[in-house]
Design a protein around this motif. Sequence first.
Motif: not given
Length: 279
Positions: A192, A196, A224
């Motif tokens: 993540a 991201q 997230f």
Amino acid sequence: MWAFRTARIGSLLAATSVILRRCLRLGVAMAKSQFEYVRNFEVQDTCLPHCWVVVRLDGRNFPRFAEEHNFAKPNDSRALHLMTKCAQTVMEELEDIVIAYGQSDEYSFVFRKKSNWFKRRASKFMTLVASQFASSYVFYWRDYFEDQPLRYPPGFDGRVVLYPSNQTLKDYLSWRQADCHINNLYNTVFWALIQQSGLTPVQAQQRLKGTLTADKNEILFSEFHINYNNEPHMYRKGTVLVWQKVEEVRTQEVRLPAEMEGEKKAVARTRTPGGGLEL
């Protein structure tokens, strides 16, 4: 012409029969020859009785294999389902296995305590499970990776471990599931941060250095909006395969009073294993 061919075939069969008999006699003689002593070099690897026999397989260099075959990160459901399909195939072929547990690129197979399969030879347990699993992985590959060709054959190493009691077997399975949770939680946060947040692998590793479970859960949720508890069970806890009792309904003639003569009744029978595998 046909008579000639028939006679010729008959003579060939007779000659073949003579040759086979001579080869058999020679084979028996060789088996009892001076060279038979080499069998003494074979390792006696019989597993101890009254123990659970566990065979654990691990993918050989699977990080590279996953990269070469474009596995999704942190988890590729196709790859996990393929592993489970292979494990199911192993259990259907080797019915002395009572339970299997898998996560990531590994699977553990538990044989019955009283199994006398191949005289409980560890080498037989390991090699047959590994070969059946690996061949199934290649055989079923296209069913799960339709658009991804298999670039090279995968490999799996195996080990055999004996557990003397139900408690030690339970602890072993708990250990593997704990390993699944620890690794998956780390990988979920790690990827993540990369996918991201745009961190490099080195930066993501540095960010997670020294963090505890609660810290990782907090990063996932606050940054997230991921609640780790809502992730699929297959990712968080792994997959368990057990034999499921299946009720088999058969229709057969039964003796009835005269007024009901000829009527059929359904007879329910329960059979296991072989009835089905439960995930």
